[in-house]
Every structure is written in C-alpha cells, then in structure tokens.
Design a protein around this motif. Structure first.
Motif, mmCIF file in Angstrom:
data_model
loop_
_atom_site.group_PDB
_atom_site.id
_atom_site.type_symbol
_atom_site.label_atom_id
_atom_site.label_comp_id
_atom_site.label_asym_id
_atom_site.label_seq_id
_atom_site.Cartn_x
_atom_site.Cartn_y
_atom_site.Cartn_z
ATOM 1 N N LEU A 146 0.728 -1.254 -0.085
ATOM 2 C CA LEU A 146 -0.050 -0.002 0.145
ATOM 3 C C LEU A 146 0.953 1.340 0.138
ATOM 4 N N SER A 147 0.811 2.054 -1.183
ATOM 5 C CA SER A 147 1.960 2.956 -1.323
ATOM 6 C C SER A 147 1.360 4.437 -1.402
ATOM 7 N N TYR A 148 0.022 4.426 -1.745
ATOM 8 C CA TYR A 148 -0.699 5.816 -1.871
ATOM 9 C C TYR A 148 -1.846 5.764 -0.791
ATOM 10 N N ILE A 149 -2.049 6.847 -0.081
ATOM 11 C CA ILE A 149 -3.122 7.170 0.759
ATOM 12 C C ILE A 149 -3.279 8.565 0.673
ATOM 13 N N TYR A 150 -4.824 8.926 0.752
ATOM 14 C CA TYR A 150 -5.185 10.300 0.819
ATOM 15 C C TYR A 150 -6.275 10.366 1.627
ATOM 16 N N ILE A 151 -5.887 11.321 2.747
ATOM 17 C CA ILE A 151 -6.786 11.517 4.094
ATOM 18 C C ILE A 151 -7.169 12.930 4.248
ATOM 19 N N TRP A 152 -6.836 13.935 3.487
ATOM 20 C CA TRP A 152 -7.217 15.164 3.874
ATOM 21 C C TRP A 152 -9.157 15.251 4.056
ATOM 22 N N GLY A 153 -9.073 16.384 4.929
ATOM 23 C CA GLY A 153 -10.690 16.288 5.115
ATOM 24 C C GLY A 153 -11.429 15.640 6.163
ATOM 25 N N ASN A 154 -10.448 14.811 6.943
ATOM 26 C CA ASN A 154 -10.737 14.441 8.250
ATOM 27 C C ASN A 154 -10.438 15.109 9.599
ATOM 28 N N ASN A 155 -10.693 14.415 10.509
ATOM 29 C CA ASN A 155 -10.455 15.204 11.761
ATOM 30 C C ASN A 155 -9.085 14.710 12.332
ATOM 31 N N PHE A 156 -8.175 15.566 12.329
ATOM 32 C CA PHE A 156 -6.906 15.173 12.682
ATOM 33 C C PHE A 156 -6.805 15.729 14.141
ATOM 34 N N ASP A 157 -6.174 14.744 14.961
ATOM 35 C CA ASP A 157 -5.473 14.992 16.199
ATOM 36 C C ASP A 157 -4.250 15.066 16.126
ATOM 37 N N GLU A 158 -3.592 15.197 17.278
ATOM 38 C CA GLU A 158 -1.815 15.321 17.211
ATOM 39 C C GLU A 158 -1.309 13.962 16.973
ATOM 40 N N ALA A 159 -2.094 12.973 17.588
ATOM 41 C CA ALA A 159 -1.687 11.731 17.429
ATOM 42 C C ALA A 159 -1.649 11.333 15.784
ATOM 43 N N ALA A 160 -2.667 11.522 15.412
ATOM 44 C CA ALA A 160 -2.815 11.230 13.858
ATOM 45 C C ALA A 160 -1.593 11.977 13.165
ATOM 46 N N CYS A 161 -1.427 13.183 13.276
ATOM 47 C CA CYS A 161 -0.705 13.926 12.617
ATOM 48 C C CYS A 161 0.766 13.530 12.975
ATOM 49 N N MET A 162 1.284 13.074 14.119
ATOM 50 C CA MET A 162 2.415 12.573 14.373
ATOM 51 C C MET A 162 2.735 11.053 13.701
ATOM 52 N N ALA A 163 1.578 10.283 13.643
ATOM 53 C CA ALA A 163 1.648 9.028 13.142
ATOM 54 C C ALA A 163 2.047 9.285 11.393
ATOM 55 N N PHE A 164 1.255 9.947 10.842
ATOM 56 C CA PHE A 164 1.773 10.321 9.327
ATOM 57 C C PHE A 164 2.908 10.947 9.197
ATOM 58 N N SER A 165 3.310 11.827 10.019
ATOM 59 C CA SER A 165 4.293 12.584 9.858
ATOM 60 C C SER A 165 5.504 11.651 10.047
ATOM 61 N N GLU A 166 5.456 10.768 10.789
ATOM 62 C CA GLU A 166 6.360 9.617 10.954
ATOM 63 C C GLU A 166 6.720 8.619 9.642
ATOM 64 N N LEU A 167 5.426 8.405 9.244
ATOM 65 C CA LEU A 167 5.646 7.507 8.009
ATOM 66 C C LEU A 167 6.346 8.450 6.715
ATOM 67 N N ILE A 168 6.144 9.580 6.673
ATOM 68 C CA ILE A 168 6.704 10.283 5.900
ATOM 69 C C ILE A 168 8.487 10.512 5.844
ATOM 70 N N GLN A 169 8.508 10.879 7.171
ATOM 71 C CA GLN A 169 9.881 11.132 7.733
ATOM 72 C C GLN A 169 10.820 9.980 7.639
ATOM 73 N N ALA A 170 10.048 8.829 7.647
ATOM 74 C CA ALA A 170 10.794 7.528 7.651
ATOM 75 C C ALA A 170 10.960 6.967 6.200
ATOM 76 N N GLY A 171 10.245 7.791 5.166
ATOM 77 C CA GLY A 171 10.506 7.296 4.164
ATOM 78 C C GLY A 171 9.228 6.315 3.571
ATOM 79 N N ARG A 172 8.777 5.718 4.367
ATOM 80 C CA ARG A 172 7.648 4.671 4.113
ATOM 81 C C ARG A 172 6.476 5.180 3.136
#
Length: 432
Positions: free
Chosen positions: A349-375
């Motif tokens: 699973l390489s592409y995921i689109y999530i904008w327009g949902n209700n982000f809390d800080e944990a969700a922001c951190m989780a996707f930030s980590e995926l991006i920073q790690a190159g996953r």
C-alpha cells in the motif's frame, strides 16, 4: 468483410471463387496500409464534408483538424487524439453541436489515424449521439471514398454534454458490436437509471471495453444490475460509479460480484452514501480479492469504525491494493492511526489520501513519522507535516488520484504527476 478500397481487387479468385484466406488477409492488410500510409488531409476533408452536407463550418473544429494534419510523426506511430473540449480557455471555442458532430463523424469514418476523440463540455444531445453511435458501429457513409472501416478509435470522452436516456441506449447498442473502444467517459450526462441499465446490459456482451465512467449521471438504482455484469465481465479494469447514491444494499451486491470478478483493478465509489457498516463488506472483500489496486472512497462517511475495518484487512490479509482514498469521511484520530499502522505492516500500500478528516495530534504524528521514515513518499499522499510551537500539524497538498480528472491542460502534459496518481499506479489508466 468490408468493401475493398478503390483501386484494390475484390475478395474473389480469378474465376469468381472466394480467394484463399491468406490472400484475403494480405489484400485487406495492403488496403489498410495503403490508406494509413497516405496522410489524410483532415481539414480539407472536413471542409468538403461540410459542403456535401450543407452544414456551416465550425471554426474551432477546423482549427483542431488543421493542427492534427501537422502531427505526422506521432500520427503514424501511436495515433492521435483530437481534443475538441468545449471548456478550453486558451483559444476561442465554438462549442460542438449535433450538426457539427454529424460532419465530424463522417470525416473520422475515413481517418484510421485518429485513436481518441475528446468532446467533453460541448452541446451534444441525443440527436448528435446518433451520429457517434453510427461511427462506433463502423457503418459506411456514402462520402467516405476509401470505405475502409474505422477500427482504431480507442478513447471517447463525452463527459458533461446533454446526453439523455435515448443517447445512452444508442451508444450502448453500438458497443454491442464495437470491438475497438477501450475507454468511454460519460460523466455528467443525465442518462438516468434506464440509461445505466443499458450500459450494464451492454457489458454482458462487450468484451473489449476496459474503462467506463458513469459518474454523476443521475443513476441511482442500477447497482444490482452493474453487480450482475461484474460477475460475468472479464475485460473491465476501471469503473467509476461516483454519485450513484450507493448505500448498504448496493455495496453488498458489488462486493458479492467482485468475489467472482478477476479483472477489475480500479473501483471508484466516491461521493456516495457508504457508511461504516457498509465498509464491513469491503473489508471482507479485501481479505480475499487479489486484483483491486485502487479503491476510491472519497466523500463518503465511513468514520473511525470503517477505517478500522479497512486497516485490519490491509494489515493482515490484502497485499494487492496500492492506493486508497478516504478523503472527507469524518474519520478522527483513532481511525487515522489504524490506517497509518496498516501502512507500516503492508508495504504494497503505497498511496493514501486522507485530507478532509478530523486530525488530532496523534494522527498528525503518525503520518509525519511515515513520511519522515520514507515509508510514505511525499508524492503519494495529500498531506505534509509542519511544526508550530513544538506541535505537529498536517497541511493539504494538491495531490490525489484524479485531481486533473475533469480538466487537463489544452497543450502539453500535466507536469505534476502526483495530482493524478491513478495514471501512474495502473498502466490501464493511461490516457490515449
């Protein structure tokens, strides 16, 4: 067998008997090659046909054909797509009418170099569609001097015209016998439920059409018929059912059909009424399905529970889905965290689109980590992390499966491939 081109012998032997099959094939191939090796003057043929039919010239169509005549290098290797879109803002546009398409269809009947026709955002009605249908059926017209059947049109875009139920019936009937068209877009034409059923019936017979878009066509009650079609059809690889008012019963029937279907790779259910309970059917399907590569659930209401059902299937079972869009689905931190965890486990699973949902800080951190790690590559999602006062937030990027689906630059290619990622994910989504 079509009538031979002028200057070529008929398909009989020297004494009137049918020629051997090899000779027939050779002569027909020679005839087609003769037609293709002599560049047609599309513009001149257009002007002559206007005169023959006593129709006024459409200056926009004439200009497009003039440009096509100059495109010899591409024409004789890959074919050309005539882009006669009525929403072109870069040049003066005279929108195509029913009378114009009668002339155009007559010209293209003899132009085997044309493999695509883009007539989106024009003024075609059911009257004009009759000429398009005749063209798709390959029926002869008296002013086509070569009489070589056009067997090259692979892409037809009629989105956002004024085609109704009768026009849908004409096109669907033409596709019962057409064996060349691969991609048809009817988005935004109000063909209604009966029109949708004509296409569902057609796909029980047609075995060459690969991509069909019936989104936003005022179709609401045909999901069961489309599901029945999917059980038998083995050619369709991309299906758009945007704005079909699909609810629980429709989702269940579609999923039942897809257990038996082994060809569909791109399913668009965006802008429907899919809820968290309905996603259970999709989750169970994904545990077994091995062909779907793109699933678009944009603008539904799957919420946290629906996101968790999908995450479980993607983390533990499915290894074929490459792209998932859950934009604007009322998902909050819990569901988004589950999706991010599924991405850590499922490397397909390489592409995921999530904008327009209700982000809390944990969700922001989780996707930030995926991006920073190159996953998760920045070009493969629609969010970008940024930090303010020690807190991670997500900003929207203009990326998606089909950001340029309803419009494309009139000249040149779309430079930002990340905005139209579906074209890169599956080769079948490439424009002709």
């Amino acid at each position: 067998m079509p009538c031979p081109a002028p200057g070529f012998p008929s398909e009989v032997g020297s004494r009137g008997a049918p020629a051997p099959l090899g000779a027939q094939t050779l002569r027909w191939t020679s005839a087609v090659w003769h037609v293709m090796s002599v560049p047609p003057d599309l513009h001149q043929q257009y002007l002559q046909t206007c005169q023959n039919l006593s129709q006024p010239e459409n200056h926009f169509v004439a200009r497009v054909l003039q440009e096509a005549d100059k495109n010899d290098n591409i024409r004789w290797t890959k074919g050309i797509t005539l882009k006669i879109a009525g929403n072109n803002r870069l040049v003066p546009v005279q929108r195509v009418t029913d009378e114009d398409v009668q002339v155009l269809a007559s010209v293209l009947r003899c132009a085997v170099c044309v493999t695509g026709l883009d007539l989106r955002y024009n003024d075609l009605t059911d009257v004009g569609v009759r000429h398009v249908a005749t063209f798709l059926q390959g029926l002869p017209v008296m002013w086509c001097r070569t009489e070589v059947e056009n067997s090259t049109l692979r892409y037809l875009n009629l989105m956002f015209n004024d085609i109704g139920t009768s026009g849908a019936e004409l096109i669907a009937n033409a596709l019962h016998s057409n064996e060349t068209l691969l991609h048809l877009r009817l988005t935004g034409n109000k063909i209604g439920n009966k029109g949708g059923m004509y296409f569902a019936s057609m796909l029980q017979v047609n075995c060459t059409l690969e991509k069909l878009d019936l989104g936003d066509c005022d179709v609401e009650e045909t999901t069961v018929h489309i599901a029945l079609m999917l059980k038998n059809n083995s050619s369709l690889v991309e299906l758009h059912l945007c704005k079909h008012e699909i609810k629980s019963f429709g989702v269940e029937r579609l999923c039942e059909a897809l257990y038996e279907n082994c060809s569909l790779r791109y399913l668009d259910l965006s802008c429907n009424k899919v809820t968290r309970e309905d996603v259970k059917f999709l989750g169970e399907l994904l545990k077994q399905n091995q062909t779907l590569e793109i699933l678009d659930l944009n603008s539904n209401r799957i919420e946290d529970d629906g996101a968790i059902y999908l995450s479980e299937a993607l983390a533990l079972y499915n290894r074929t889905l490459k792209a998932l869009s859950v934009v604007s689905n009322n998902i909050s931190g819990k569901g988004l965290a589950a999706l991010s965890q599924a991405m850590k486990i499922n490397v397909e699973l390489s592409y995921i689109y999530i904008w327009g949902n209700n982000f809390d800080e944990a969700a922001c951190m989780a996707f930030s980590e995926l991006i920073q790690a190159g996953r998760l590559k920045p070009d493969c999602t629609d969010v970008e992390p940024y930090e303010v006062d020690g807190h991670i937030h997500l900003a929207e990027l203009s990326h998606g499966l089909k950001k340029h689906y309803y419009w494309t630059p009139s000249y040149g290619e779309v430079k930002n491939a990340a905005a139209n990622a579906s074209l890169a994910i599956a080769a079948v989504s490439e424009c002709f």
